[in-house]
Motif scaffolding. Sequence first.
Motif, PDB file in Angstrom:
ATOM      1  N   LEU A 294       0.837  -1.210   0.000  1.00 26.51           N
ATOM      2  CA  LEU A 294       0.000   0.000   0.000  1.00 26.51           C
ATOM      3  C   LEU A 294       0.867   1.254   0.000  1.00 26.51           C
ATOM      4  O   LEU A 294       0.581   2.223  -0.717  1.00 26.51           O
ATOM      5  N   ARG A 295       1.925   1.215   0.812  1.00 26.48           N
ATOM      6  CA  ARG A 295       2.822   2.378   0.862  1.00 26.48           C
ATOM      7  C   ARG A 295       3.450   2.608  -0.518  1.00 26.48           C
ATOM      8  O   ARG A 295       3.511   3.738  -1.004  1.00 26.48           O
ATOM      9  N   ALA A 387      -1.350   8.318   5.019  1.00 28.64           N
ATOM     10  CA  ALA A 387      -0.166   9.095   4.639  1.00 28.64           C
ATOM     11  C   ALA A 387       0.357   9.935   5.807  1.00 28.64           C
ATOM     12  O   ALA A 387       1.577  10.091   5.976  1.00 28.64           O
ATOM     13  N   ALA A 388      -0.547  10.444   6.640  1.00 29.34           N
ATOM     14  CA  ALA A 388      -0.132  11.331   7.736  1.00 29.34           C
ATOM     15  C   ALA A 388       0.808  10.626   8.702  1.00 29.34           C
ATOM     16  O   ALA A 388       1.768  11.213   9.202  1.00 29.34           O
ATOM     17  N   THR A 389       0.545   9.340   8.973  1.00 30.03           N
ATOM     18  CA  THR A 389       1.393   8.598   9.914  1.00 30.03           C
ATOM     19  C   THR A 389       2.318   7.617   9.193  1.00 30.03           C
ATOM     20  O   THR A 389       3.089   6.903   9.833  1.00 30.03           O
ATOM     21  N   ASP A 390       2.238   7.570   7.874  1.00 27.10           N
ATOM     22  CA  ASP A 390       3.024   6.641   7.059  1.00 27.10           C
ATOM     23  C   ASP A 390       2.885   5.194   7.563  1.00 27.10           C
ATOM     24  O   ASP A 390       3.851   4.455   7.664  1.00 27.10           O
ATOM     25  N   SER A 391       1.657   4.814   7.896  1.00 32.33           N
ATOM     26  CA  SER A 391       1.470   3.446   8.406  1.00 32.33           C
ATOM     27  C   SER A 391       0.107   2.894   7.992  1.00 32.33           C
ATOM     28  O   SER A 391      -0.758   3.629   7.509  1.00 32.33           O
ATOM     29  N   ALA A 392      -0.043   1.607   8.199  1.00 32.73           N
ATOM     30  CA  ALA A 392      -1.296   0.943   7.831  1.00 32.73           C
ATOM     31  C   ALA A 392      -2.354   1.190   8.890  1.00 32.73           C
ATOM     32  O   ALA A 392      -2.059   1.270  10.081  1.00 32.73           O
TER      33      ALA A 392
END
Length: 500
Positions: A294-295, A387-392
């Motif tokens: 996803l990233r 995107a804000a936390t760069d995590s799933a």
Amino acid sequence: GRRTTVPAVVIGSGYGAATTALRLGSAGVPTLMLEMGRLWDTAGADGSIFCDMLRPDHRSSWFRTRTEAPLASILWLDLVNREVKPYAGVLDRMHFDEMDVYVGRGVGGGSLVNGGMAVTPERDDFARILPGVDPEPMYRRYYPLANRMLGANSPDPAWFEDTDCYAYARLSRRHAERAGFGTTFVPNVYDFDYMRREAAGEVPKSALASEVIYGNDHGKRSLDKSYIPAALGTGNVTLQTLTRVTSFRQEADGTYVLTTERIDELGEVRGTAEIACEHLFLGAGSLGSTELLLRARDTGALPDLPAGLGEKWGPNGNVMLGRANHPWDTTGLVQSGMPALGIDNRHDPDNPVFAEIAPVPAGIETWASLYLAITRNPERGRIEYDAATDSARLRWREAQGQPSIDAAKAVFDRINQANGTAYRHDLFGDTRAFENRFTYHPLGGCVLGDVTDAYGRVRGYRNLYVTDGSLIPGSTGVNPFVTITALAERNAERVLAEDF
Ligand code: FDA
């Protein structure tokens, strides 16, 4: 950082990753395995590699200040959890909005912490779980191969009927039978002959010394005792630990370039490095592999990754519950940490349930019978990239777990009625009888046939593969690791024949 180049990289070292690494290595493909956790092969100051469930220390948890055990309380008392020093410990509880996911961290992934139950689904169920896969070669070749490689074995029935350490399982069997339910023996990768010798006092205790969920010092054939040494033994596989893949991209010539971060056991970042490869296999587990893809898609690194990415996630219908035993129905002070029996209600069209009879290895008489019920909850969640936390992020609402509770309740209400017993309300921190705000069995996100082709090749890109539990759409009806392994065996064989 520096950049190294290898022909193939496998991310992770759980079931899918370890299987793939062995088959690549055996075929002569130089392969690098990257695992964010540590290798668990060295005893600490106390002489043990792992800590037990009753006295958890820093080794128990992946960078936490307090342990987070599945059974939160006994008689509402927080007897179970302990303050610990942050460390690269073996069990992680990943927190999402309305669902937590337990995963293993270290060389062997989930095999280090799990209950070892090696269950092959019934053939009819398999067709429902993975309709795109021909069951014939699975049951003729890949399931037997996976079970053999993993070391699945069963207890000697005469010993099982006699040993104190399975009094809890025999009691639950009796109660289930009184309500008309059948039970079935479940093979395990724990060496039952070793357990028999533990009970006889001949060898150091592990399953009989409350060792489960934070690792086993003895007896258990986790992947670091089966597939992984076999992979390293080919001479073509290298293992790099305490290395997390943070992202990857693709260059114009098709090369994949991974960005990795190396930490020490206390979490200090020791450096970053780039690793380039031609073939990339994702075996970071349902959450891990889906997050990496996803990233890559949503940051524009691999923009053509398919739209179905992150979909069809499920907790394998997991529900935990406890029943109160009568005062005369004692289960003894020593319970084997490795489950050996399941209540088998899989053929019931209304409430299909496979409930593993779980231990409470508390070292005291708890008058509780514990179960992990696996139901066929059809609800599915979704993994998204934030995107804000760069995590799933895991999109799963607590209400979606209700069908699991309903199915488990239908079975256990009958068991309680037949035995004059009741649910325990003191085990999960509050007064609930059914706990399904966590799962041991995360499945889906990169589903076979949707996000990948029928053999785990990611659609839209060449030489990019998914090998782990994220291929399975949310449910297997039974414990999943044999299916994950067998599927990885099948896919690796095809990919090696056609893509190398
Ligand atoms: P798995 O999760 O095993 O491995 C992924 C690996 O990748 C991990 O080692 C992780 O650290 C690593 N990783 C993740 N992201 C990474 C990154 N970015 N960079 C580098 N490394 C990364 N099943 C069963 O069949 N029978 C049972 O009895 C049980 N019991 C059980 C108990 C408990 C407490 C748990 C937590 C789980 C179980 N399970 C189980 C479930 C089983 O363990 C699980 O389904 C499998 O381990 C999943 O295998 P995978 O290959 O998908 O990944």
